[in-house]
Design a protein around this motif. Structure first.
Motif, PDB file in Angstrom:
ATOM      1  N   ALA A 263     -40.672   3.141  46.066  1.00 20.06           N
ATOM      2  CA  ALA A 263     -40.123   3.766  44.869  1.00 20.06           C
ATOM      3  C   ALA A 263     -40.812   3.165  43.656  1.00 20.06           C
TER       4      ALA A 263
ATOM      5  N   PRO B 176     -41.396   3.278  39.222  1.00 18.85           N
ATOM      6  CA  PRO B 176     -40.673   3.625  37.995  1.00 18.85           C
ATOM      7  C   PRO B 176     -40.890   5.093  37.640  1.00 18.85           C
ATOM      8  N   GLY B 177     -39.920   5.679  36.971  1.00 17.28           N
ATOM      9  CA  GLY B 177     -40.065   7.051  36.514  1.00 17.28           C
ATOM     10  C   GLY B 177     -39.733   8.100  37.562  1.00 17.28           C
ATOM     11  N   GLY B 178     -39.066   7.706  38.642  1.00 14.61           N
ATOM     12  CA  GLY B 178     -38.680   8.683  39.646  1.00 14.61           C
ATOM     13  C   GLY B 178     -39.822   9.188  40.498  1.00 14.61           C
ATOM     14  N   VAL B 179     -40.754   8.320  40.813  1.00 16.19           N
ATOM     15  CA  VAL B 179     -41.915   8.672  41.628  1.00 16.19           C
ATOM     16  C   VAL B 179     -41.857   7.891  42.936  1.00 16.19           C
ATOM     17  N   VAL B 180     -42.289   8.535  44.017  1.00 15.59           N
ATOM     18  CA  VAL B 180     -42.379   7.875  45.318  1.00 15.59           C
ATOM     19  C   VAL B 180     -43.847   7.842  45.717  1.00 15.59           C
TER      20      VAL B 180
ATOM     21  N   HIS C  78     -48.729  10.177  45.366  1.00 15.24           N
ATOM     22  CA  HIS C  78     -47.556  10.044  44.500  1.00 15.24           C
ATOM     23  C   HIS C  78     -46.829  11.378  44.426  1.00 15.24           C
TER      24      HIS C  78
ATOM     25  N   PRO D  69     -42.921  13.376  43.138  1.00 13.68           N
ATOM     26  CA  PRO D  69     -41.614  13.224  42.479  1.00 13.68           C
ATOM     27  C   PRO D  69     -40.558  12.882  43.527  1.00 13.68           C
ATOM     28  N   ALA D  70     -39.626  12.026  43.158  1.00 15.36           N
ATOM     29  CA  ALA D  70     -38.589  11.598  44.108  1.00 15.36           C
ATOM     30  C   ALA D  70     -37.837  12.796  44.690  1.00 15.36           C
ATOM     31  N   ALA D  71     -37.589  13.827  43.879  1.00 15.74           N
ATOM     32  CA  ALA D  71     -36.875  15.012  44.380  1.00 15.74           C
ATOM     33  C   ALA D  71     -37.671  15.724  45.471  1.00 15.74           C
TER      34      ALA D  71
ATOM     35  N   TRP E  99     -39.826  14.283  47.521  1.00 13.81           N
ATOM     36  CA  TRP E  99     -39.774  13.419  48.698  1.00 13.81           C
ATOM     37  C   TRP E  99     -38.439  13.574  49.416  1.00 13.81           C
ATOM     38  N   THR E 100     -37.358  13.634  48.643  1.00 12.98           N
ATOM     39  CA  THR E 100     -36.026  13.813  49.225  1.00 12.98           C
ATOM     40  C   THR E 100     -35.936  15.152  49.960  1.00 12.98           C
TER      41      THR E 100
END
Length: 70
Positions: free
Chosen positions: A30, A32-36, A50, A52-54, A56-57
């Motif tokens: 994880a 910073p800034g909501g990036v995986v 890289h 966005p966390a969304a 990846w989810t």
């Protein structure tokens, strides 16, 4: 492009073998800034991907739901 926070941690799947990553797994971190970040354990010198966390989810939800099985 974001870089891994010095305090950040790369995580490998619990399904992964314990042979130093030579078993074709990936690691995620994880950022910073909501990036995986996602990288190949066989060649950690290559740049990580890289996402966005969304995204990846959503990908993980698809894997769990069997959306990628043939």
């Amino acid at each position: 492009m974001p870089t891994l926070d010095p305090a950040g941690t790369w995580r490998k799947s619990s399904f992964s073998g314990g042979n130093g990553g030579a078993d074709g797994c990936v690691e995620v971190a994880a950022l910073p800034g909501g990036v995986v970040a996602v990288r190949d354990t066989k060649d950690r010198t290559r740049p990580a991907h890289h996402h966005p966390a969304a995204a990846w989810t959503a990908f993980l939800a698809g894997v769990r739901a069997g959306e990628f099985e043939e």
